[in-house]
Scaffold this active site. Structure first.
Site, mmCIF file in Angstrom:
data_model
loop_
_atom_site.group_PDB
_atom_site.id
_atom_site.type_symbol
_atom_site.label_atom_id
_atom_site.label_comp_id
_atom_site.label_asym_id
_atom_site.label_seq_id
_atom_site.Cartn_x
_atom_site.Cartn_y
_atom_site.Cartn_z
ATOM 1 N N ASP A 38 33.666 13.975 37.530
ATOM 2 C CA ASP A 38 33.641 12.860 38.475
ATOM 3 C C ASP A 38 34.711 11.670 37.821
ATOM 4 O O ASP A 38 35.637 11.146 38.593
ATOM 5 C CB ASP A 38 32.294 11.864 38.532
ATOM 6 C CG ASP A 38 32.543 10.803 39.351
ATOM 7 O OD1 ASP A 38 32.668 10.702 40.584
ATOM 8 O OD2 ASP A 38 32.371 9.382 38.687
ATOM 9 N N GLU A 87 32.947 18.623 41.352
ATOM 10 C CA GLU A 87 33.102 17.770 40.282
ATOM 11 C C GLU A 87 32.825 18.620 38.897
ATOM 12 O O GLU A 87 33.511 18.334 38.099
ATOM 13 C CB GLU A 87 32.226 16.327 40.402
ATOM 14 C CG GLU A 87 32.917 15.603 41.490
ATOM 15 C CD GLU A 87 32.060 14.363 41.617
ATOM 16 O OE1 GLU A 87 32.632 13.173 42.232
ATOM 17 O OE2 GLU A 87 30.707 14.286 41.376
ATOM 18 N N GLU A 93 29.149 17.469 36.185
ATOM 19 C CA GLU A 93 29.437 16.748 37.206
ATOM 20 C C GLU A 93 29.862 15.425 36.763
ATOM 21 O O GLU A 93 30.799 14.737 37.381
ATOM 22 C CB GLU A 93 28.201 16.823 38.124
ATOM 23 C CG GLU A 93 28.320 15.697 39.208
ATOM 24 C CD GLU A 93 26.892 15.358 39.921
ATOM 25 O OE1 GLU A 93 26.939 14.411 40.638
ATOM 26 O OE2 GLU A 93 25.962 16.110 39.691
ATOM 27 N N ASN A 145 28.957 17.857 44.275
ATOM 28 C CA ASN A 145 28.721 17.598 42.928
ATOM 29 C C ASN A 145 29.090 18.968 42.165
ATOM 30 O O ASN A 145 29.634 18.781 41.024
ATOM 31 C CB ASN A 145 26.780 17.737 42.592
ATOM 32 C CG ASN A 145 26.611 16.267 43.254
ATOM 33 O OD1 ASN A 145 27.423 15.243 43.367
ATOM 34 N ND2 ASN A 145 25.258 16.254 43.418
#
Length: 246
Positions: free
Chosen positions: A60, A132, A56, A129
């Site tokens: 991101d 990502e 994650e 999440n």
């Protein structure tokens, strides 16, 4: 004549992404919530020591870079502050969760029984999440170009929907959406002063989106001053978030 084999669950997800993993363990890891039990253990006894939070973190950054690049290329005359606001709208938790729901990502997640019973497969934060993490896994599996193709496929509609003459003007709405996407309370506005004759009155307004953060704005009307205060508050929030990611 042999009947065509139905794709498995993860194969259906790969079809929706238009990307096929060469390292299936990365896909499995991206879909593993921290509450998931280890293989062979009873639910609630031992949680997985490998879950998707590191992916994650990586995803991101990958997503932010790709979206930033797309905005930079498309809007050549738009200043940095406006680009940051558009990016924040495109990659906030609510936006990510909506993309994840389109992929039916919740059905593929591995998580603990308690988390699942509490609605974990529908939670904005968990879905965002996981998306990502999935992008981080694609980056590791296929490289940056593969991640670009998937992001372009998943976010094309959102990016295309941005119109400079329509977006970014109502900062009170933008600020409200930014806070709501993060599960935070609405900002508090207060008139600090209103000076001058009625036809030339100047208002100064404060905007508190968080306890330790405040934006200020000035205008010929209360509404105009609130817009400027909301703009400054939003810029401060985005700056703080960017520093946190760094």
């Amino acid at each position: 004549m042999n009947a065509q084999r139905e794709p498995s669950g993860l194969e259906r997800l790969e079809q929706a992404l238009d990307y096929r993993f060469t390292q299936s363990d990365l896909l499995q890891l991206a879909l593993t919530h921290r509450s998931a039990p280890l293989d062979g253990s009873k639910a609630g006894e031992v949680v997985a020591t490998t879950h998707n939070e590191r992916l994650e973190f990586l995803g991101d950054s990958v997503l932010n870079l790709i979206v930033s690049h797309r905005l930079y290329k498309r809007f050549g005359e738009v200043p940095e502050g406006q680009l940051s606001q558009w990016r924040a709208m495109l990659v906030n938790t609510r936006s990510l969760s909506e993309v994840a729901k389109d992929l039916e990502l919740g059905r593929y997640l591995r998580m603990g029984r308690g988390e699942a019973k509490s609605g974990g497969r529908e939670k904005y934060s968990i879905l965002g999440n996981a998306l990502e993490a999935l992008l981080g896994a694609i980056y590791l599996d296929g490289g940056f170009e593969a991640a670009e193709r998937v992001v372009d496929r998943l976010f094309a509609h959102q990016v295309a929907g941005i119109e400079p003459e329509q977006q970014g003007k109502d900062y009170k709405t933008l600020l409200q959406e930014y806070l709501q996407a993060r599960g935070e309370a609405l900002p508090i506005y207060a008139v600090l002063s209103a000076e001058g004759p009625p036809h030339e009155r100047v208002f100064v307004v404060s905007c508190h989106p968080r306890e330790q953060l405040c934006g200020h704005g000035q205008g010929r009307s209360k509404r105009e001053a609130e817009q400027h205060a909301a703009q400054q508050a939003l810029e401060l929030l985005i700056e703080s978030e960017n520093e946190h990611h760094d």
